[in-house]
Every structure is written in structure tokens, then in C-alpha cells.
Write a protein that holds these residues in place. Structure first.
Motif, PDB file in Angstrom:
ATOM      1  N   GLN A   1     -24.782   3.392   8.554  1.00 17.05           N
ATOM      2  CA  GLN A   1     -23.385   3.456   8.296  1.00 17.05           C
ATOM      3  C   GLN A   1     -23.088   2.127   7.465  1.00 17.05           C
ATOM      4  O   GLN A   1     -23.406   1.220   7.987  1.00 17.05           O
ATOM      5  N   VAL A   2     -22.537   2.276   6.438  1.00 12.30           N
ATOM      6  CA  VAL A   2     -22.125   1.041   5.710  1.00 12.30           C
ATOM      7  C   VAL A   2     -20.599   1.076   5.952  1.00 12.30           C
ATOM      8  O   VAL A   2     -19.820   1.799   5.606  1.00 12.30           O
ATOM      9  N   GLN A   3     -20.177  -0.387   6.188  1.00 15.95           N
ATOM     10  CA  GLN A   3     -18.556  -0.766   6.402  1.00 15.95           C
ATOM     11  C   GLN A   3     -18.272  -1.189   5.277  1.00 15.95           C
ATOM     12  O   GLN A   3     -18.834  -2.391   4.627  1.00 15.95           O
ATOM     13  N   VAL A   4     -17.282  -0.933   4.639  1.00 15.26           N
ATOM     14  CA  VAL A   4     -16.664  -1.388   3.600  1.00 15.26           C
ATOM     15  C   VAL A   4     -15.000  -1.980   3.690  1.00 15.26           C
ATOM     16  O   VAL A   4     -14.501  -1.163   4.325  1.00 15.26           O
ATOM     17  N   VAL A   5     -14.952  -3.291   3.464  1.00 18.79           N
ATOM     18  CA  VAL A   5     -13.745  -3.919   3.694  1.00 18.79           C
ATOM     19  C   VAL A   5     -13.184  -4.483   2.426  1.00 18.79           C
ATOM     20  O   VAL A   5     -13.915  -5.384   2.094  1.00 18.79           O
ATOM     21  N   GLU A   6     -12.152  -4.142   1.897  1.00 18.78           N
ATOM     22  CA  GLU A   6     -11.344  -4.783   0.666  1.00 18.78           C
ATOM     23  C   GLU A   6     -10.405  -5.852   1.084  1.00 18.78           C
ATOM     24  O   GLU A   6      -9.848  -5.678   2.230  1.00 18.78           O
ATOM     25  N   SER A   7     -10.343  -6.794   0.209  1.00 19.14           N
ATOM     26  CA  SER A   7      -8.978  -8.010   0.564  1.00 19.14           C
ATOM     27  C   SER A   7      -8.712  -8.579  -0.808  1.00 19.14           C
ATOM     28  O   SER A   7      -9.165  -8.226  -1.785  1.00 19.14           O
ATOM     29  N   GLY A   8      -7.675  -9.282  -0.839  1.00 18.28           N
ATOM     30  CA  GLY A   8      -7.116  -9.901  -2.067  1.00 18.28           C
ATOM     31  C   GLY A   8      -6.071  -9.248  -2.711  1.00 18.28           C
ATOM     32  O   GLY A   8      -5.439  -9.540  -3.800  1.00 18.28           O
ATOM     33  N   GLY A   9      -5.376  -7.900  -2.242  1.00 14.58           N
ATOM     34  CA  GLY A   9      -4.225  -7.349  -2.967  1.00 14.58           C
ATOM     35  C   GLY A   9      -3.031  -8.019  -2.951  1.00 14.58           C
ATOM     36  O   GLY A   9      -3.026  -9.188  -2.002  1.00 14.58           O
ATOM     37  N   GLY A  10      -2.065  -7.804  -3.420  1.00 13.49           N
ATOM     38  CA  GLY A  10      -0.853  -8.615  -3.282  1.00 13.49           C
ATOM     39  C   GLY A  10       0.433  -8.198  -4.267  1.00 13.49           C
ATOM     40  O   GLY A  10       0.167  -7.077  -5.001  1.00 13.49           O
ATOM     41  N   LEU A  11       1.311  -8.995  -4.568  1.00 10.95           N
ATOM     42  CA  LEU A  11       2.333  -8.657  -5.509  1.00 10.95           C
ATOM     43  C   LEU A  11       2.170  -9.847  -6.224  1.00 10.95           C
ATOM     44  O   LEU A  11       2.029 -10.944  -6.263  1.00 10.95           O
ATOM     45  N   VAL A  12       2.256  -9.210  -7.580  1.00  7.73           N
ATOM     46  CA  VAL A  12       2.047 -10.426  -8.733  1.00  7.73           C
ATOM     47  C   VAL A  12       2.914  -9.596  -9.889  1.00  7.73           C
ATOM     48  O   VAL A  12       3.209  -8.563 -10.038  1.00  7.73           O
ATOM     49  N   GLN A  13       3.182 -10.737 -10.830  1.00  7.45           N
ATOM     50  CA  GLN A  13       4.113 -10.594 -11.903  1.00  7.45           C
ATOM     51  C   GLN A  13       3.453  -9.896 -13.042  1.00  7.45           C
ATOM     52  O   GLN A  13       2.315 -10.277 -13.198  1.00  7.45           O
ATOM     53  N   ALA A  14       3.870  -9.132 -13.673  1.00 11.49           N
ATOM     54  CA  ALA A  14       3.108  -8.622 -15.171  1.00 11.49           C
ATOM     55  C   ALA A  14       2.761  -9.689 -15.998  1.00 11.49           C
ATOM     56  O   ALA A  14       3.445 -10.880 -15.969  1.00 11.49           O
TER      57      ALA A  14
END
Length: 129
Positions: A1-14
Motif C-alpha cells: 500500500q502506497v500512501q500519498v500526501v499532498e501539501s502546498g495549496g492555498g490562496l493566491v492572486q492571479a
């Protein structure tokens, strides 16, 4: 079983930039196919980018959706079991939940959700106008 974890999202201006990270478990990460997908509200999940090990030519191949080509860059650090998605020149149309996906099988240009067995929970990216 491979676990996958994302990070780094957020709010940014165009016009701004964000870098997403995705850590995957497993001792053979260096040969995993890794991909990024996204899903905007009310829309189907769509392919963004992938990076895979080309066994025959011994290099990592990459492929991008047309909508992000030239703005997004996928890369990987095998020593850290991590893949990155550098997103530049963001627009409100890039607003979505971004998902990282992994697969232990050697693939060629894995750009379909069916190419991946393991998925992260997703990270929200919101681009304001």
C-alpha cells in the motif's frame, strides 16, 4: 500500500505562483509513475501533469495538459520520495482541488486516472482575480 500526501495549496492572486508537494511512501519510489490531477467545482477531474520512468531510455518523461503547458512544471526528488508541481502565471481557471496520484507499475505517458492506483486527499488551490 502506497500512501500519498499532498501539501502546498492555498490562496493566491492571479498571476502568482504556488508549488505543490506530494510525498509518497514506498522503497521503490524512484520508478513510480506520479501524476497531478485537479477537480474544479461542478467539473470532472482532469489530468494536469505526470512524470514517469522510461525504462527503455532510462530517463524521466513528463507530459502536461494543454491548459497548463508552459506554466506548470512537474519534477521529483527521489531522495525525498517527493514530487512537485510548480505552478506559475496562475489564473482563476486554475482554481480546483489538486490531487496527487501514484502507481508502482512502469507506465508510458500515464495521463488517465485509471493509470494510478493510489491517490492523496487533495489540496485546495484558489486563484483570485
Amino acid at each position: 500500500q502506497v500512501q500519498v500526501v499532498e501539501s502546498g495549496g492555498g490562496l493566491v492572486q492571479a498571476g502568482g505562483s504556488l508549488r505543490l508537494s506530494c510525498a509518497a511512501s514506498g522503497r521503490t519510489f524512484s520508478t513510480y509513475s506520479m501524476g497531478w490531477f485537479r477537480q474544479a467545482p461542478g467539473k470532472d477531474r482532469e489530468f494536469v501533469a505526470s512524470i514517469w520512468w522510461n525504462v527503455l531510455r532510462t530517463y524521466f518523461g513528463t507530459v502536461y495538459a494543454d491548459s497548463v503547458k508552459g506554466r506548470f512544471t512537474i519534477s521529483r526528488d527521489n531522495a525525498k520520495n517527493t514530487v512537485y508541481l510548480q505552478m506559475n502565471s496562475l489564473t482563476p481557471e486554475d482554481t480546483a482541488v489538486y490531487y496527487c496520484a501514484a502507481d508502482e507499475r512502469v507506465r508510458t505517458m500515464p495521463n488517465s486516472g485509471q493509470d494510478y492506483a493510489y491517490w492523496g486527499q487533495g489540496t485546495q488551490v484558489t486563484v483570485s482575480s
